[in-house]
Design a protein around this motif. Structure first.
Motif, PDB file in Angstrom:
ATOM      1  N   MET A  14       0.810  -1.214   0.000  1.00 48.91           N
ATOM      2  CA  MET A  14       0.000   0.000   0.000  1.00 48.91           C
ATOM      3  C   MET A  14       0.848   1.271   0.000  1.00 48.91           C
ATOM      4  N   MET A  15       2.069   1.165   0.459  1.00 47.91           N
ATOM      5  CA  MET A  15       2.973   2.307   0.461  1.00 47.91           C
ATOM      6  C   MET A  15       3.987   2.218  -0.663  1.00 47.91           C
ATOM      7  N   VAL A  16       4.602   1.047  -0.815  1.00 54.07           N
ATOM      8  CA  VAL A  16       5.724   0.899  -1.735  1.00 54.07           C
ATOM      9  C   VAL A  16       5.299   1.008  -3.192  1.00 54.07           C
ATOM     10  N   SER A  48       2.818  17.029   2.021  1.00 52.36           N
ATOM     11  CA  SER A  48       2.866  17.613   3.370  1.00 52.36           C
ATOM     12  C   SER A  48       1.493  17.626   4.029  1.00 52.36           C
ATOM     13  N   THR A  49       0.473  18.020   3.268  1.00 56.06           N
ATOM     14  CA  THR A  49      -0.883  18.072   3.824  1.00 56.06           C
ATOM     15  C   THR A  49      -1.388  16.681   4.171  1.00 56.06           C
ATOM     16  N   LEU A  50      -1.152  15.729   3.279  1.00 52.15           N
ATOM     17  CA  LEU A  50      -1.620  14.364   3.510  1.00 52.15           C
ATOM     18  C   LEU A  50      -0.892  13.720   4.691  1.00 52.15           C
ATOM     19  N   ILE A  51       0.412  13.986   4.809  1.00 53.05           N
ATOM     20  CA  ILE A  51       1.172  13.446   5.934  1.00 53.05           C
ATOM     21  C   ILE A  51       0.674  14.059   7.249  1.00 53.05           C
ATOM     22  N   ALA A  52       0.386  15.363   7.234  1.00 53.34           N
ATOM     23  CA  ALA A  52      -0.125  16.023   8.436  1.00 53.34           C
ATOM     24  C   ALA A  52      -1.443  15.391   8.878  1.00 53.34           C
ATOM     25  N   LEU A  53      -2.333  15.134   7.925  1.00 53.41           N
ATOM     26  CA  LEU A  53      -3.616  14.505   8.254  1.00 53.41           C
ATOM     27  C   LEU A  53      -3.402  13.075   8.742  1.00 53.41           C
ATOM     28  N   PHE A  54      -2.452  12.382   8.128  1.00 59.12           N
ATOM     29  CA  PHE A  54      -2.125  11.027   8.567  1.00 59.12           C
ATOM     30  C   PHE A  54      -1.626  11.027  10.009  1.00 59.12           C
ATOM     31  N   LEU A 203      -4.968   6.975   3.917  1.00 56.47           N
ATOM     32  CA  LEU A 203      -4.090   8.046   3.439  1.00 56.47           C
ATOM     33  C   LEU A 203      -2.731   7.556   2.963  1.00 56.47           C
ATOM     34  N   ILE A 204      -2.293   6.391   3.426  1.00 56.89           N
ATOM     35  CA  ILE A 204      -0.941   5.920   3.129  1.00 56.89           C
ATOM     36  C   ILE A 204      -0.611   5.879   1.638  1.00 56.89           C
ATOM     37  N   GLY A 260      11.137  -5.730  15.504  1.00 57.88           N
ATOM     38  CA  GLY A 260      12.262  -5.516  14.596  1.00 57.88           C
ATOM     39  C   GLY A 260      11.860  -5.270  13.163  1.00 57.88           C
ATOM     40  N   SER A 261      11.051  -4.239  12.948  1.00 58.71           N
ATOM     41  CA  SER A 261      10.567  -3.943  11.595  1.00 58.71           C
ATOM     42  C   SER A 261      10.553  -2.442  11.350  1.00 58.71           C
ATOM     43  N   THR A 262      10.289  -2.063  10.105  1.00 61.46           N
ATOM     44  CA  THR A 262      10.114  -0.660   9.728  1.00 61.46           C
ATOM     45  C   THR A 262       8.708  -0.494   9.178  1.00 61.46           C
ATOM     46  N   ALA A 263       7.972   0.480   9.674  1.00 64.98           N
ATOM     47  CA  ALA A 263       6.600   0.695   9.212  1.00 64.98           C
ATOM     48  C   ALA A 263       6.583   1.435   7.882  1.00 64.98           C
ATOM     49  N   GLY A 264       5.535   1.181   7.116  1.00 68.54           N
ATOM     50  CA  GLY A 264       5.381   1.869   5.837  1.00 68.54           C
ATOM     51  C   GLY A 264       5.299   3.371   5.996  1.00 68.54           C
ATOM     52  N   ASN A 265       4.676   3.842   7.092  1.00 69.57           N
ATOM     53  CA  ASN A 265       4.544   5.286   7.268  1.00 69.57           C
ATOM     54  C   ASN A 265       5.862   5.970   7.613  1.00 69.57           C
TER      55      ASN A 265
END
Length: 329
Positions: A14-16, A48-54, A203-204, A260-265
Motif C-alpha cells: 500500500m505504500m511501496v 505535506s498536507t496528507l502526511i499532516a492529516l495522517f 491516506l498511506i 524488529g521492523s520498519t513501518a510503511g509510514n
C-alpha cells in the motif's frame, strides 16, 4: 479487479507500490501530472498536507489510559527501539563521509527506519506468539509512528555537535501539533478514535504517491541496496535487542523480537524532518527510498526470523506463548 487485495499481498504494498509507480512517472514523464489545480495539488504537491492529516489520525490511536504490564511492555519496546536506532544513527553521523553518507546509508534514514516499527506486523506476530498484554502494548507503540523520536534523536545529536541545524521550537511544534490534536480527540471520544483510525490506513497510498513524485528513478536504484542493508540492520539489531531485553525482564522474548521492523509510514519521516529543518534536506530523496526498501525487507524477513527464534526456544523446552502468559493487573 482486485487492486486492494493484490497490493496487500505485497509486503508494504500500500505504500511501496504507489511510491515506486509515482517515481517511475516522475523520472520518465514528470509533466503528466503537473497540470495545476486539483490534480497537481493532490498527486504532486499534496505530500505535506496528507502526511499532516495522517499524523493526526495516527495520534488519535494513542490511548493514554493503558496501565499495568501492557504499559511496561510498550514503554520497554519503545525505549529499546529508540536507544538502539539512535546509537546506530549516531555512529553513522560520526563516521559519515563528505557526502553525508555512512556505508551508502543516509543517517536520517537509519534513525527513521530503526526507531519506527510496523504495528500491523507486530500485532500479527504477538497474535500468534504472545498474550493479551503483548497485544495491548501496541497502543503505546503508536508513539513511534511518525517523526517524533527521530526528531528527539537529531536534537540530542545537535547538542552533542554531531548534527548541524537544530530545530526551532516553532518548527518542532508545527510538526508535532497534528499528532497532539489527534491524541486529544481520540482520548476524549472513542468514536472519534474509531472514525480517524479509518483515515490513517486510507491516506498511506496517497501520500506515498505524492512523495514518489519527488523522487527520481536513479535515486531508487542508488538507494535500493542500501535500503536492504538497512532492513537487515533493523531486523537483526533492533529485533535481537528486543528479544534479549524482554528475556531479561522475564517476559515473552518473541514479543520483543516482533518490534524488529520498519513501518510503511516511516517513509514520510525524512520529508517531515526536512520540513522542520532545512539542514536535513540534502539526502531526503535517498533517505526516503532507503526507508521504503527497509519496509519491504523487514516485512519479509522478520516473520522468518521470529519463526526461527520460536523453534530455537522450543528445542530448549520452552513453549511459546504458554510459558510466558501473564494476567494484566
Amino acid at each position: 479487479m482486485k487492486i486492494k487485495a493484490t497490493l496487500e499481498k505485497i509486503p508494504g504494498g500500500m505504500m511501496v507500490v504507489p511510491l515506486l509507480f509515482a517515481a517511475l512517472l516522475n523520472t520518465f514523464v514528470p509533466e503528466w501530472l503537473r497540470i495545476g489545480n486539483f490534480t497537481q495539488a493532490l498527486f504532486v504537491d499534496g505530500a505535506s498536507t496528507l502526511i499532516a492529516l495522517f499524523l493526526l489520525c495516527t495520534g488519535a490511536q494513542i490511548n493514554l489510559r493503558n496501565v499495568g504490564v501492557s504499559l511496561g511492555k510498550g514503554a520497554t519496546l519503545l525505549a529499546t527501539k529508540w536507544v538502539v536506532g539512535a546509537i546506530v544513527g549516531l555512529l553513522a553521523y560520526m563516521f559519515a563521509g563528505d557526502n553525508g553518507l555512512w556505508m551508502g546509508l543516509a543517517p536520517i534514514a537509519i534513525i527513521a527506519a530503526m526507531t519506527n516499527s510496523n504495528g500491523g506486523l507486530y500485532v500479527a506476530m504477538v497474535g500468534q506468539y504472545g498474550d493479551k498484554t503483548d497485544r495491548a502494548a501496541y497502543s503505546l507503540l503508536a508513539l513511534n509512528d511518525g517523526p517524533f523520536f527521530t526528531m528527539v534523536a537529531l536534537a540530542i545529536f545537535g547538542t552533542m555537535g554531531f548534527v548541524d541545524g537544530m530545530f526551532s521550537v516553532v518548527s518542532f511544534v508545527s510538526v508535532l501539533l497534528p499528532i497532539v490534536v489527534g491524541m486529544v480527540l481520540g482520548n476524549l471520544d472513542g468514536d472519534m478514535r474509531e472514525f480517524l483510525n479509518k483515515g490513517s490506513s486510507m491516506l498511506i497510498p496517497f501520500f506515498a504517491f505524492a512523495l514518489g513524485m519527488g523522487i527520481d528513478f536513479a535515486s531508487i536504484i542508488e538507494g535500493g541496496l542500501g535500503g536492504i542493508v538497512l532492513g537487515l540492520l533493523t531486523v537483526f539489531v533492533t529485533g535481537t535487542a528486543g528479544y534479549f531485553v524482554f528475556k531479561m525482564m522475564k517476559w515473552n522474548p518473541i514479543a520483543g523480537a516482533a518490534e524488529g521492523s520498519t513501518a510503511g509510514n516511516a517513509v514520510a519521516t525524512p520529508a517531515a524532518i526536512a520540513a522542520a529543518s532545512s539542514a536535513f534536506a540534502a539526502n531526503v530523496e535517498l533517505a526516503t527510498v532507503q526507508v521504503a526498501a527497509s519496509t519491504v525487507t523487514t516485512a519479509i524477513l522478520l516473520p522468518i526470523y521470529v519463526a526461527f527464534l520460536v523453534k530455537r526456544l522450543e528445542k530448549k523446552g520452552v513453549n511459546i506463548p504458554e510459558d510466558y502468559v501473564i494476567e494484566e493487573s
